[in-house]
Design a protein around this motif. Structure first.
Motif, PDB file in Angstrom:
ATOM      1  N   LYS A 253      13.203  -9.163   1.374  1.00  0.00           N
ATOM      2  CA  LYS A 253      14.203  -8.522   2.232  1.00  0.00           C
ATOM      3  C   LYS A 253      14.673  -7.234   1.553  1.00  0.00           C
ATOM      4  CE  LYS A 253      15.984 -12.863   4.157  1.00  0.00           C
ATOM      5  NZ  LYS A 253      17.197 -13.717   4.355  1.00  0.00           N
ATOM      6  N   ALA A 254      15.048  -6.282   2.363  1.00  0.00           N
ATOM      7  CA  ALA A 254      15.563  -5.020   1.826  1.00  0.00           C
ATOM      8  C   ALA A 254      16.803  -4.609   2.589  1.00  0.00           C
ATOM      9  CB  ALA A 254      14.503  -3.921   1.906  1.00  0.00           C
TER      10      ALA A 254
ATOM     11  N   SER B  26      17.098   6.167  -3.793  1.00  0.00           N
ATOM     12  CA  SER B  26      17.323   5.914  -2.375  1.00  0.00           C
ATOM     13  C   SER B  26      18.483   4.956  -2.121  1.00  0.00           C
ATOM     14  CB  SER B  26      16.055   5.312  -1.750  1.00  0.00           C
ATOM     15  OG  SER B  26      15.802   4.031  -2.304  1.00  0.00           O
ATOM     16  N   GLY B  27      18.909   4.254  -3.170  1.00  0.00           N
ATOM     17  CA  GLY B  27      19.965   3.264  -2.992  1.00  0.00           C
ATOM     18  C   GLY B  27      19.478   1.986  -2.357  1.00  0.00           C
ATOM     19  N   THR B  28      18.168   1.836  -2.222  1.00  0.00           N
ATOM     20  CA  THR B  28      17.598   0.657  -1.588  1.00  0.00           C
ATOM     21  C   THR B  28      17.655  -0.544  -2.524  1.00  0.00           C
ATOM     22  OG1 THR B  28      16.079   2.014  -0.292  1.00  0.00           O
ATOM     23  CG2 THR B  28      15.533  -0.310  -0.514  1.00  0.00           C
ATOM     24  N   VAL B  29      18.069  -1.662  -1.990  1.00  0.00           N
ATOM     25  CA  VAL B  29      18.080  -2.927  -2.722  1.00  0.00           C
ATOM     26  C   VAL B  29      17.028  -3.844  -2.107  1.00  0.00           C
ATOM     27  CG1 VAL B  29      19.424  -4.970  -3.344  1.00  0.00           C
ATOM     28  CG2 VAL B  29      20.520  -2.724  -3.298  1.00  0.00           C
ATOM     29  N   THR B  30      16.196  -4.448  -2.942  1.00  0.00           N
ATOM     30  CA  THR B  30      15.176  -5.369  -2.463  1.00  0.00           C
ATOM     31  C   THR B  30      15.380  -6.729  -3.123  1.00  0.00           C
ATOM     32  OG1 THR B  30      13.591  -3.542  -2.242  1.00  0.00           O
ATOM     33  CG2 THR B  30      12.692  -5.775  -2.200  1.00  0.00           C
ATOM     34  N   GLU B  31      15.258  -7.779  -2.325  1.00  0.00           N
ATOM     35  CA  GLU B  31      15.367  -9.139  -2.841  1.00  0.00           C
ATOM     36  C   GLU B  31      14.158  -9.940  -2.392  1.00  0.00           C
ATOM     37  OE1 GLU B  31      19.077 -10.743  -1.507  1.00  0.00           O
ATOM     38  OE2 GLU B  31      20.293  -9.383  -2.746  1.00  0.00           O
TER      39      GLU B  31
ATOM     40  N   GLY C 216       0.798  -1.218   0.000  1.00  0.00           N
ATOM     41  CA  GLY C 216       0.000   0.000   0.000  1.00  0.00           C
ATOM     42  C   GLY C 216       0.830   1.266   0.000  1.00  0.00           C
ATOM     43  N   SER C 217       2.047   1.190   0.547  1.00  0.00           N
ATOM     44  CA  SER C 217       2.934   2.358   0.578  1.00  0.00           C
ATOM     45  C   SER C 217       3.948   2.315  -0.568  1.00  0.00           C
ATOM     46  CB  SER C 217       3.693   2.390   1.910  1.00  0.00           C
ATOM     47  OG  SER C 217       4.511   1.245   2.049  1.00  0.00           O
ATOM     48  N   TRP C 218       3.792   1.349  -1.463  1.00  0.00           N
ATOM     49  CA  TRP C 218       4.698   1.114  -2.588  1.00  0.00           C
ATOM     50  C   TRP C 218       6.057   0.583  -2.139  1.00  0.00           C
ATOM     51  CZ3 TRP C 218       3.687   0.857  -7.681  1.00  0.00           C
ATOM     52  CH2 TRP C 218       2.467   1.374  -8.113  1.00  0.00           C
ATOM     53  N   TYR C 219       6.139   0.176  -0.889  1.00  0.00           N
ATOM     54  CA  TYR C 219       7.404  -0.385  -0.402  1.00  0.00           C
ATOM     55  C   TYR C 219       7.095  -1.482   0.594  1.00  0.00           C
ATOM     56  CZ  TYR C 219      12.205  -0.599   1.248  1.00  0.00           C
ATOM     57  OH  TYR C 219      13.456  -1.026   1.559  1.00  0.00           O
ATOM     58  N   PRO C 220       7.451  -2.732   0.329  1.00  0.00           N
ATOM     59  CA  PRO C 220       8.277  -3.160  -0.803  1.00  0.00           C
ATOM     60  C   PRO C 220       7.480  -3.306  -2.095  1.00  0.00           C
ATOM     61  CG  PRO C 220       7.649  -5.048   0.490  1.00  0.00           C
ATOM     62  CD  PRO C 220       7.113  -3.850   1.223  1.00  0.00           C
ATOM     63  N   SER C 221       8.209  -3.410  -3.205  1.00  0.00           N
ATOM     64  CA  SER C 221       7.630  -3.653  -4.517  1.00  0.00           C
ATOM     65  C   SER C 221       8.375  -4.815  -5.171  1.00  0.00           C
ATOM     66  CB  SER C 221       7.732  -2.411  -5.409  1.00  0.00           C
ATOM     67  OG  SER C 221       6.974  -1.345  -4.879  1.00  0.00           O
ATOM     68  N   THR C 222       7.638  -5.813  -5.597  1.00  0.00           N
ATOM     69  CA  THR C 222       8.226  -6.948  -6.318  1.00  0.00           C
ATOM     70  C   THR C 222       7.499  -7.020  -7.651  1.00  0.00           C
ATOM     71  OG1 THR C 222       6.661  -8.526  -5.333  1.00  0.00           O
ATOM     72  CG2 THR C 222       8.709  -8.126  -4.152  1.00  0.00           C
ATOM     73  N   MET C 223       7.934  -6.217  -8.595  1.00  0.00           N
ATOM     74  CA  MET C 223       7.168  -5.980  -9.805  1.00  0.00           C
ATOM     75  C   MET C 223       7.476  -6.928 -10.952  1.00  0.00           C
ATOM     76  SD  MET C 223       5.335  -3.581  -8.631  1.00  0.00           S
ATOM     77  CE  MET C 223       4.510  -2.852 -10.036  1.00  0.00           C
ATOM     78  N   ASP C 224       8.365  -7.884 -10.746  1.00  0.00           N
ATOM     79  CA  ASP C 224       8.693  -8.834 -11.799  1.00  0.00           C
ATOM     80  C   ASP C 224       9.142 -10.140 -11.168  1.00  0.00           C
ATOM     81  OD1 ASP C 224      11.588  -8.665 -11.256  1.00  0.00           O
ATOM     82  OD2 ASP C 224      11.448  -6.670 -12.127  1.00  0.00           O
ATOM     83  N   ALA C 225       9.659 -11.053 -11.971  1.00  0.00           N
ATOM     84  CA  ALA C 225      10.069 -12.352 -11.458  1.00  0.00           C
ATOM     85  C   ALA C 225      11.574 -12.470 -11.273  1.00  0.00           C
ATOM     86  CB  ALA C 225       9.585 -13.451 -12.410  1.00  0.00           C
ATOM     87  N   SER C 226      12.276 -11.340 -11.328  1.00  0.00           N
ATOM     88  CA  SER C 226      13.737 -11.382 -11.261  1.00  0.00           C
ATOM     89  C   SER C 226      14.260 -11.669  -9.857  1.00  0.00           C
ATOM     90  CB  SER C 226      14.325 -10.051 -11.746  1.00  0.00           C
ATOM     91  OG  SER C 226      14.046  -9.025 -10.814  1.00  0.00           O
ATOM     92  N   GLY C 227      13.490 -11.275  -8.818  1.00  0.00           N
ATOM     93  CA  GLY C 227      13.936 -11.478  -7.440  1.00  0.00           C
ATOM     94  C   GLY C 227      14.906 -10.436  -6.947  1.00  0.00           C
ATOM     95  N   HIS C 228      15.103  -9.368  -7.711  1.00  0.00           N
ATOM     96  CA  HIS C 228      16.076  -8.337  -7.304  1.00  0.00           C
ATOM     97  C   HIS C 228      15.711  -7.017  -7.955  1.00  0.00           C
ATOM     98  CE1 HIS C 228      20.121  -6.868  -6.088  1.00  0.00           C
ATOM     99  NE2 HIS C 228      20.007  -6.129  -7.179  1.00  0.00           N
TER     100      HIS C 228
END
Length: 287
Positions: free
Chosen positions: A86-87, A59-64, A41-53
């Protein structure tokens, strides 16, 4: 136990991202591999594809995360998932950068996407009878007119080892080539789509820190393909234009034109971007 909770809160505080502005490239997914496209709902986290990364340049934020995909090439019941989100975070006590668990809460976007399937089934963009100006409901009716149907949609989530079901009204779901890009989309909720107006689910019911899962049944593929689905043709059409005559004219011969114009072709490549803004992650446990 309380010390652990306090430390977790501090770790999670390190991944709070306010006014996140930037773009995240959407990685290509394999043909016909269904995956969950999810943004909280806050757009964070976002997993918008199947890449896993994914990485946010601003922001320099990395999400897995782990994308549980399913190859959809025939009629059947399939389950897809997103789990282990995870971020990057900084432990305030040690200053160490770590990958911390990140829960998903609410939803701004929640779809199941299957790349290229609409094109392969003849129900998508560039197919006879498809009109990009149609509403999502009309695009779904077009898919149904070709025999494609999606039923028995079930959503479950796992939080602290406990599995719960998220109620969904399948009659309010849209499916088909919703975006006009050849994908087959099952739109469960999209704040930019037509499901926002009459949502199939209550996004406030979504809260998970382990996994979010969607099971669905799709039919009509076998009747169209005969059980032998062919890869979507993504090859650019052959250039049949005759090559320009670049031969220099004979000296003094004014009857032979110089066809060398020096004009070069330019190919423009457009990237798909997602604006993620105002994201705040709160570590909490729901009873």
């Amino acid at each position: 136990m309380e010390d652990i909770k306090m430390k977790l809160r501090k770790i999670m505080a390190g991944i709070v991202a306010t006014s996140v502005a930037g773009t995240m490239a959407v990685a290509a997914s394999a043909q016909y591999d269904a995956f969950i496209m999810y943004a909280s709902g806050s757009w964070y986290p976002s997993t918008m594809d199947a890449s896993g990364h994914s990485e946010d340049a601003a922001s320099g934020t990395v999400t897995e995360w782990t994308a549980g995909t399913a190859e959809v090439t025939k009629d059947g019941t399939y389950t897809v998932s997103v789990s282990g989100i995870k971020a990057s975070a900084v432990d305030e006590e040690t200053g160490e950068e770590i990958m911390a668990p990140t829960p998903g809460e609410g939803a701004a976007v929640f779809n199941v996407d299957i790349p290229d399937l609409s094109t392969a089934l003849g129900i998508g963009a560039n197919c006879e009878g498809y009109d990009a100006t149609m509403t999502a409901a009309q695009k779904m009716e077009f898919a149904k007119s070709k025999g494609i149907n999606v039923t028995d949609v079930k959503i479950t989530q796992v939080t602290d080892g406990e599995t719960t079901e998220v109620a969904v009204d399948s009659s309010k779901i849209f499916f088909g080539d919703i975006e006009g890009n050849g994908k087959f989309r099952i739109e469960l909720y999209n704040q930019f789509g037509e499901t926002k107006n009459d949502a199939p689910l209550n996004v406030a019911d979504i809260y998970f820190n382990e996994s979010l899962n969607v099971t669905f049944t799709i039919s009509g593929i076998d009747a169209i393909t005969g059980g032998n689905i062919k890869p979507a043709d993504t090859t650019a059409p052959a250039d049949t234009t005759a090559p320009a005559d670049t031969t220099a004219p004979t000296t003094g011969d004014s009857t032979k034109p110089n066809t060398n114009t020096g004009v070069e072709g330019v190919a423009a490549v457009a990237g798909v971007a997602l604006l993620a803004a105002g994201a705040v992650v709160v570590a909490k446990k729901r009873k």
